[in-house]
Scaffold this motif. Sequence first.
Motif, short mmCIF file in Angstrom:
data_model
loop_
_atom_site.label_atom_id
_atom_site.label_comp_id
_atom_site.label_asym_id
_atom_site.label_seq_id
_atom_site.Cartn_x
_atom_site.Cartn_y
_atom_site.Cartn_z
N SER B 153 53.92 20.18 -45.84
CA SER B 153 53.24 18.69 -47.13
C SER B 153 52.63 19.27 -48.43
N ARG B 172 60.21 16.49 -44.70
CA ARG B 172 60.23 15.49 -43.74
C ARG B 172 59.19 16.12 -42.56
N ILE B 175 56.02 15.35 -43.91
CA ILE B 175 55.30 13.91 -44.58
C ILE B 175 54.76 13.34 -42.90
N ALA B 176 55.38 14.33 -41.76
CA ALA B 176 55.48 14.17 -40.17
C ALA B 176 53.62 13.92 -40.61
N VAL B 177 53.65 15.50 -40.98
CA VAL B 177 52.65 15.93 -40.70
C VAL B 177 51.64 15.31 -41.81
N LEU C 136 58.47 7.68 -37.48
CA LEU C 136 57.20 8.19 -39.00
C LEU C 136 56.14 7.37 -38.63
N LEU C 139 54.29 8.20 -35.50
CA LEU C 139 53.35 9.80 -35.17
C LEU C 139 52.08 8.73 -35.60
N PRO C 172 46.63 18.96 -37.13
CA PRO C 172 47.89 18.24 -37.76
C PRO C 172 46.35 18.22 -39.50
N ALA C 176 47.16 18.20 -43.01
CA ALA C 176 47.85 17.19 -44.28
C ALA C 176 46.62 17.57 -45.06
N ALA C 179 46.42 19.97 -47.94
CA ALA C 179 47.39 20.15 -48.62
C ALA C 179 47.79 19.12 -50.24
#
Lengths: 283, 212, 207
Positions: B153, B172, B175-177, C136, C139, C172, C176, C179
């Motif tokens: 990230s 990429r 972005i998924a995370v 995406l 998800l 996850p 996220a 970050a």
Amino acid sequence: MSIWEKMFALDRRWVFLVLVVALLVSLKIPFRVSVPISNEARSIHDFVDHLKPGDVIHLAMDYDPAAMAELQPMMLAVLKQCFEKDIKIVMTALHQYGPALAAATIDTAIARHEARTGVRKKSGIDYAYLGYQPYAILIILGMGQNYRIPFPRDYYGVPLDSLPMMAHIQNFRDVKAVLNISSTNATDFWIAYGNGRYGVPLAIGVTGVMTPEYYPYLQTGQIFGILGGLKGAAEYETLVGTPGPAVDGMKGQIVAHAVIILFIIIGNIGYFAVRRGKSARAT
Amino acid sequence: MDWGTTISTTIAALLTLAVFSFLYRDNPFYKIAEHLVVGVSAGYWMLILYHQTLKQKAIEKIFTDHQWWYVVPLVLGIMMLTRLVPKWSWVSRYPLAIVIGIGAGVAIPLEMKAKVIEQLNGTVDIVSQMHDPRSTLVTGINGVIVIAGIMTSLVYFFFSKEHKGATGFLARIGIAVLMVGFGASFGFTVMARVALLIQRLQFLIYDWLHWT
Amino acid sequence: MKRYLPILLVLLSGAFLVFQYFVPHETSEFVYEYALDWAPIIGIFAMTLGLVSLARVSWSRVRKREANWPYALVTLAGLASILVAGLWPGGGGLQAPVVAWEYSYLMLPLSSTMYALLAFFIASATYRAFRVRSVLATLLLLAAVIVMLRFFPLGPLTGPIGGMADWILYVPNLAAKRAILIGVGLGVVATAMKIVLGIERSYLGRD
């Protein structure tokens, strides 16, 4: 136009109507929802439960009427637990539209406690409600030095030095923890400035929108518990043994979520049907 | 319930319905409600600032407690009001500079500590937990996912290097995370908004209509 | 003088507070406590500016009979009524009955209902826009649905769904949000340093 295209062209007010009818029905149907307790809620409850009578906790009520649906039941459940255990409370309200709500909330908790036990909790002895001051960062840092810096008087205009309870309370070193129930970025300030500079143990109760943002702080130990939105409030109501509006509201939550998930499913089936129709026409 | 409370609750209920009327379409009732809340809220905030801050922290300190040095912040504050007069507005820069300087000064070490250093510490803790002989395979896998998730990230947020090749691949994954994180936020947002609606419906049904 | 003195004041006050954090000496604590005490007193006048400009804009709409001017009158009436009640000598200040009434029966229902409207818009958005268009988007949707399902009584599935929701939040989601947090933290610190060092001067305004 296929049936799906017609459905998507439907006036959005029909969607609104479905949601409100579903919620009204849910409020009238007598069913109970079991509320599983999360570790992050239990840790707050257990912390307060292990305090001794006379210990002091700081309740930072940083929300306004717009967020009271989620946070008010939390606050009342925490106040009930504190009053029952004879824990003394320092309370502040750092949201500019929150001070009157905070005063009303503590009055409600006092009335309920009196109705249950016949004991009336008193301002200055059992709790001190200090009210609001602007610039939350500076106020939190100020309280870390001495509560009297940002709050020379309490919400009702009484000098802090005249409140018997405050005689032994100078700053965060004299409180066991801060429980911040909040709908604003005051929570970030409590973490960075209250816990960060003065190391005061901190737990939070926040709106649903904010909840996922604070899991990193839970893992680092900067906070020791999270009550997340109405579900967190329902968990705390269950933990203190008085199911109230939050537990009642969970019925509506289940029905509304079912409706919304149904919307997602219908929307996606329609999306694929329309896409397949278009590609069939193209070939 | 007494008449006063009944009338007051009815006013509150009618205002609630006035706001909900926006769902049908914009209309004068909604506009009145919207403008009323702006005025009352602004007035309430002003009252709070006067009674709790100006009166308790300046006026009473000077005139009741005779701590005359509180004249200094009071004068600096009044200098702020020169913003209202374009010719003199430069005077407001001095008090503003002090407040901004204090705000920035307290932020630098503490924001760095809470949002960067502690977060990196927490991430290193995950690594050390993985080395703990008592840790399970699941803890280990989750630890790897968390660390990889944070790193990828961060790669995504790193715009100084073009997202191509290995950087692009990692970005990429990043972005998924982030998408899973946003999905969790969305789920919670639904709960939050519905909670507010339920509370207003509870008010209309239970408190106003007494329809139990 | 008009530009450089403010920049110097920002530098001195900002640098002092950074210094004070690392060197909490008795003398610096004394100054630090005064800074914390005085800054909000100065700052409330900045907040007052916003409120004054609201009143000015509303009044000018009424005076010039601009479009929808009667609504501006509603704003002014709300503002004036609560201010008069709360500032009336001997009226009880924040505890004055009119202030308490306006808070409980005007402000409270109005502001909470304004936000409640969002429930309808979020429902409509899920119906129209929440689509499995790409990996995406899938998800995002899956994570949202699992988190939404976590308090459903789903019989034997209740436990596993709850477990998956917890996993999303603690693994996850944590990655996220951490970050983002690190990015925000570095951004805040960089901006604060630019302000203290006089690189960022937009607060000075023009000229």
